[in-house]
Write a protein that holds these residues in place. Structure first.
Motif, PDB file in Angstrom:
ATOM      1  N   ILE A   1      97.591  -3.165  84.006  1.00 20.70           N
ATOM      2  CA  ILE A   1      98.657  -2.561  83.370  1.00 20.70           C
ATOM      3  C   ILE A   1      98.841  -1.483  84.349  1.00 20.70           C
ATOM      4  O   ILE A   1      97.780  -0.578  84.717  1.00 20.70           O
ATOM      5  CB  ILE A   1      98.188  -2.080  81.977  1.00 20.70           C
ATOM      6  N   LYS A   2      99.988  -1.141  84.716  1.00 22.13           N
ATOM      7  CA  LYS A   2     100.468  -0.266  85.574  1.00 22.13           C
ATOM      8  C   LYS A   2     100.841   0.823  84.619  1.00 22.13           C
ATOM      9  O   LYS A   2     102.087   0.744  84.079  1.00 22.13           O
ATOM     10  CB  LYS A   2     101.407  -0.533  86.536  1.00 22.13           C
ATOM     11  N   ARG A   3     100.431   2.242  84.615  1.00 22.91           N
ATOM     12  CA  ARG A   3     100.967   3.062  84.020  1.00 22.91           C
ATOM     13  C   ARG A   3     101.571   4.154  84.709  1.00 22.91           C
ATOM     14  O   ARG A   3     101.235   4.453  85.752  1.00 22.91           O
ATOM     15  CB  ARG A   3      99.886   3.763  82.898  1.00 22.91           C
ATOM     16  N   ARG A   4     102.737   4.354  84.238  1.00 28.09           N
ATOM     17  CA  ARG A   4     103.759   5.352  84.868  1.00 28.09           C
ATOM     18  C   ARG A   4     103.075   6.987  84.617  1.00 28.09           C
ATOM     19  O   ARG A   4     102.773   7.206  83.372  1.00 28.09           O
ATOM     20  CB  ARG A   4     105.126   5.392  84.253  1.00 28.09           C
ATOM     21  N   LYS A   5     103.321   7.740  85.375  1.00 23.21           N
ATOM     22  CA  LYS A   5     102.748   9.058  85.225  1.00 23.21           C
ATOM     23  C   LYS A   5     103.806   9.756  84.685  1.00 23.21           C
ATOM     24  O   LYS A   5     104.999   9.826  84.785  1.00 23.21           O
ATOM     25  CB  LYS A   5     102.564   9.655  86.523  1.00 23.21           C
ATOM     26  N   GLN A   6     103.432  10.332  83.438  1.00 24.78           N
ATOM     27  CA  GLN A   6     104.349  11.331  82.691  1.00 24.78           C
ATOM     28  C   GLN A   6     104.483  12.614  83.072  1.00 24.78           C
ATOM     29  O   GLN A   6     103.615  13.457  83.494  1.00 24.78           O
ATOM     30  CB  GLN A   6     103.965  11.232  80.977  1.00 24.78           C
ATOM     31  N   VAL A   7     105.654  13.114  83.510  1.00 21.79           N
ATOM     32  CA  VAL A   7     105.939  14.209  84.232  1.00 21.79           C
ATOM     33  C   VAL A   7     106.889  14.992  82.945  1.00 21.79           C
ATOM     34  O   VAL A   7     107.947  14.664  82.490  1.00 21.79           O
ATOM     35  CB  VAL A   7     106.818  14.342  85.301  1.00 21.79           C
ATOM     36  N   LYS A   8     106.264  15.986  82.385  1.00 22.83           N
ATOM     37  CA  LYS A   8     106.957  17.166  81.664  1.00 22.83           C
ATOM     38  C   LYS A   8     108.017  17.769  82.063  1.00 22.83           C
ATOM     39  O   LYS A   8     107.878  18.347  83.509  1.00 22.83           O
ATOM     40  CB  LYS A   8     106.129  17.977  80.947  1.00 22.83           C
ATOM     41  N   SER A   9     109.154  17.772  81.904  1.00 25.48           N
ATOM     42  CA  SER A   9     110.315  18.556  82.323  1.00 25.48           C
ATOM     43  C   SER A   9     110.505  19.944  81.844  1.00 25.48           C
ATOM     44  O   SER A   9     110.469  20.034  80.634  1.00 25.48           O
ATOM     45  CB  SER A   9     111.589  17.699  81.922  1.00 25.48           C
ATOM     46  N   ILE A  10     110.372  20.951  82.715  1.00 27.12           N
ATOM     47  CA  ILE A  10     110.445  22.326  82.200  1.00 27.12           C
ATOM     48  C   ILE A  10     111.664  22.688  81.537  1.00 27.12           C
ATOM     49  O   ILE A  10     112.153  23.260  80.327  1.00 27.12           O
ATOM     50  CB  ILE A  10     109.952  23.266  83.022  1.00 27.12           C
ATOM     51  N   GLU A  11     113.074  22.348  82.255  1.00 24.23           N
ATOM     52  CA  GLU A  11     114.258  22.502  82.236  1.00 24.23           C
ATOM     53  C   GLU A  11     114.896  21.318  81.440  1.00 24.23           C
ATOM     54  O   GLU A  11     114.744  20.287  82.042  1.00 24.23           O
ATOM     55  CB  GLU A  11     114.885  23.015  83.278  1.00 24.23           C
ATOM     56  N   LEU A  12     115.815  21.636  80.446  1.00 24.46           N
ATOM     57  CA  LEU A  12     116.633  20.604  80.098  1.00 24.46           C
ATOM     58  C   LEU A  12     117.607  20.162  81.080  1.00 24.46           C
ATOM     59  O   LEU A  12     118.455  21.061  81.410  1.00 24.46           O
ATOM     60  CB  LEU A  12     117.067  20.813  78.763  1.00 24.46           C
ATOM     61  N   ALA A  13     117.845  18.650  81.120  1.00 26.54           N
ATOM     62  CA  ALA A  13     118.802  18.688  82.193  1.00 26.54           C
ATOM     63  C   ALA A  13     120.222  18.333  81.146  1.00 26.54           C
ATOM     64  O   ALA A  13     120.276  17.631  80.169  1.00 26.54           O
ATOM     65  CB  ALA A  13     118.399  17.088  82.853  1.00 26.54           C
ATOM     66  N   ARG A  14     121.165  18.996  81.691  1.00 24.92           N
ATOM     67  CA  ARG A  14     122.262  18.828  81.203  1.00 24.92           C
ATOM     68  C   ARG A  14     123.510  18.388  82.008  1.00 24.92           C
ATOM     69  O   ARG A  14     124.219  19.174  82.858  1.00 24.92           O
ATOM     70  CB  ARG A  14     123.029  20.055  80.552  1.00 24.92           C
ATOM     71  N   PRO A  15     123.767  16.941  82.182  1.00 28.56           N
ATOM     72  CA  PRO A  15     124.726  16.541  83.036  1.00 28.56           C
ATOM     73  C   PRO A  15     125.993  16.739  82.752  1.00 28.56           C
ATOM     74  O   PRO A  15     126.558  17.228  81.572  1.00 28.56           O
ATOM     75  CB  PRO A  15     124.566  14.885  83.026  1.00 28.56           C
ATOM     76  N   GLU A  16     126.856  16.910  83.727  1.00 32.24           N
ATOM     77  CA  GLU A  16     128.387  17.229  83.633  1.00 32.24           C
ATOM     78  C   GLU A  16     129.185  16.380  83.062  1.00 32.24           C
ATOM     79  O   GLU A  16     128.672  15.079  83.448  1.00 32.24           O
ATOM     80  CB  GLU A  16     128.793  18.032  85.072  1.00 32.24           C
ATOM     81  N   GLU A  17     129.923  16.437  82.198  1.00 34.50           N
ATOM     82  CA  GLU A  17     130.755  15.292  81.742  1.00 34.50           C
ATOM     83  C   GLU A  17     132.000  15.156  82.701  1.00 34.50           C
ATOM     84  O   GLU A  17     132.788  15.926  83.060  1.00 34.50           O
ATOM     85  CB  GLU A  17     131.445  15.928  80.158  1.00 34.50           C
ATOM     86  N   LEU A  18     132.188  13.980  82.953  1.00 35.48           N
ATOM     87  CA  LEU A  18     133.115  13.482  83.795  1.00 35.48           C
ATOM     88  C   LEU A  18     134.292  13.337  83.006  1.00 35.48           C
ATOM     89  O   LEU A  18     134.642  12.639  82.219  1.00 35.48           O
ATOM     90  CB  LEU A  18     132.605  12.071  84.628  1.00 35.48           C
ATOM     91  N   GLY A  19     135.291  13.623  83.852  1.00 36.22           N
ATOM     92  CA  GLY A  19     136.914  13.694  83.028  1.00 36.22           C
ATOM     93  C   GLY A  19     137.395  12.517  83.400  1.00 36.22           C
ATOM     94  O   GLY A  19     136.966  11.652  84.522  1.00 36.22           O
TER      95      GLY A  19
END
Length: 314
Positions: free
Chosen positions: A176-194
Motif C-alpha cells: 500500500i502506497k500512502r500519500r504524504k499529507q501536506v497541511k496547507s497553511i493558506e487557503l487557495a482561492r482560485p480566480e473565477e474565469l469569465g
C-alpha cells in the motif's frame, strides 16, 4: 309394531321390530360389542403394565398379546370397536418404538452390560449364572479388560499435517502506497474565469436570495410574516426551508423579544478563516410546523402583510 318387555327386576325395554327374534339378536349383538370393547380395554392395560416384558427379546409376551388382538380384530364390525382396535394397535406400536429407540440409540441397560462383561471376561464360571454359589465364583479378569481397551488410550503414530489442500499458494500482500499529507497553511482561492457557462440556480437558491433581499430591506421582520403564504401550505414550507439555510450559513438570525415574538434579522456571513479556526461556530434550529400551525399562522397574519411573493402568480 312397538313391543315393551317387562323384566323380573321391574325394568322395561321397548323395541320397534316386528319380529321378536330380531329384537333378541339386536340385544345379543349389543352385548357382544360391549364385551369386545371390554376385551380391548383389558389388552390396553396389559400393554401398559407389561411393556418391559413385551420389549424383552426372550419373552413371548408380544406374540401372545398380538395374537389376541388379531382374534379380536376378526370380530370388529362397528366404528366404536374399530376405534378401540386402532388404539390398542397404537399402544403396542408405541411400546415397540420406545424399545427400538433405546436399543438402536446406544441405550444399554445395566443388567445387559453386566451379563456381557461376565460372559466375555468372567473367571471360572464363564457366563452369567443365576445361583448364589456360581455368582461368588464369577471373578472379573480386569487385566484382560485392560489389555482389550489399551489401544483406545495409546498414542497414535504418524506425521501431523494441516487440514486442507497442500498445494495452496501463499497470497502475497499488496504493498500500500500512502500519500504524504501536506497541511496547507493558506487557503487557495482560485480566480473565477469569465465567459464560462454558469450553473442554473435551484429554486431553493432563488428563494434564499429573495428572502435575504427582503431582510436587508426591512432589517427586522416577524418570522410568520416572512415565511407565510396564505394561499399555499407547500410554499410556506419551502420558505421555512430557505430560512433554515440562511440561518445555517450565518446570513440570518432569529431572536425572541420580550413579547415572545420570533424576529428575523439579516447578518453578514462569517469569513472562511473564522470558520476554519472555529472562531465562528454554526448553529441550527428545530422548528415544528404542520398543517394546523399553518392555519393558525394564516389567522394571525393580516391579509397583505406577507413578505415573500406568491410563486404561482409569477
Amino acid at each position: 309394531m312397538v313391543k315393551r318387555k317387562i323384566h323380573h327386576d321391574g325394568s322395561t325395554t321397548t323395541t320397534e321390530n316386528a319380529d321378536s327374534d330380531d329384537a333378541a339378536d339386536y340385544h345379543q349383538t349389543r352385548h357382544a360389542r360391549r364385551g369386545l370393547r371390554s376385551s380391548y380395554l383389558a389388552i390396553k392395560n396389559r400393554i401398559h403394565d407389561e411393556k418391559d416384558e413385551i420389549a424383552s427379546p426372550e419373552s413371548k409376551k408380544f406374540d401372545l398379546i398380538f395374537g389376541e388382538m388379531e382374534s379380536l380384530h376378526q370380530l370388529v364390525t362397528k366404528p366404536r370397536e374399530q376405534v378401540a382396535d386402532a388404539q390398542a394397535l397404537l399402544d403396542i406400536t408405541k411400546s415397540l418404538v420406545v424399545t427400538a429407540r433405546a436399543h438402536g440409540g446406544g441405550g444399554l441397560t445395566p443388567s445387559s452390560f453386566v451379563a456381557h462383561m461376565l460372559k466375555e471376561f468372567g473367571g471360572k464360571g464363564g457366563g452369567a449364572t443365576t445361583s448364589t454359589e456360581d455368582c461368588s465364583r464369577n471373578l472379573i479378569a480386569w487385566k484382560d479388560i485392560g489389555v482389550a481397551v489399551s489401544y483406545v488410550f495409546g498414542g497414535g503414530y504418524g506425521c501431523s499435517t494441516m487440514i486442507g489442500p497442500i498445494d495452496a499458494k501463499i497470497k502475497q500482500r499488496k504493498v500500500i502506497k500512502r500519500r504524504k499529507q501536506v497541511k496547507s497553511i493558506e487557503l487557495a482561492r482560485p480566480e473565477e474565469l469569465g465567459g464560462g457557462i454558469s450553473e442554473e440556480k435551484t429554486d431553493t437558491d432563488k428563494n434564499m436570495l429573495t428572502m435575504f433581499n427582503i431582510l436587508k430591506k426591512n432589517r427586522v421582520v416577524r418570522l410568520e410574516n416572512l415565511v407565510l403564504n396564505r394561499n399555499s401550505f407547500a410554499q410556506t414550507v419551502e420558505n421555512l426551508f430557505a430560512l433554515s439555510f440562511l440561518v445555517k450559513d450565518g446570513r440570518a438570525e432569529i431572536r425572541v423579544n420580550e413579547a415572545g415574538q420570533q424576529l428575523v434579522l439579516p447578518r453578514n456571513a462569517p469569513a472562511a478563516n473564522a470558520v476554519l479556526t472555529k472562531d465562528v461556530a454554526f448553529s441550527h434550529f428545530v422548528f415544528r410546523f404542520d398543517f394546523n400551525d399553518w392555519k393558525l399562522m394564516v389567522s394571525t397574519v393580516g391579509v397583505g402583510e406577507e413578505l415573500m411573493p406568491d410563486r404561482n402568480s409569477q
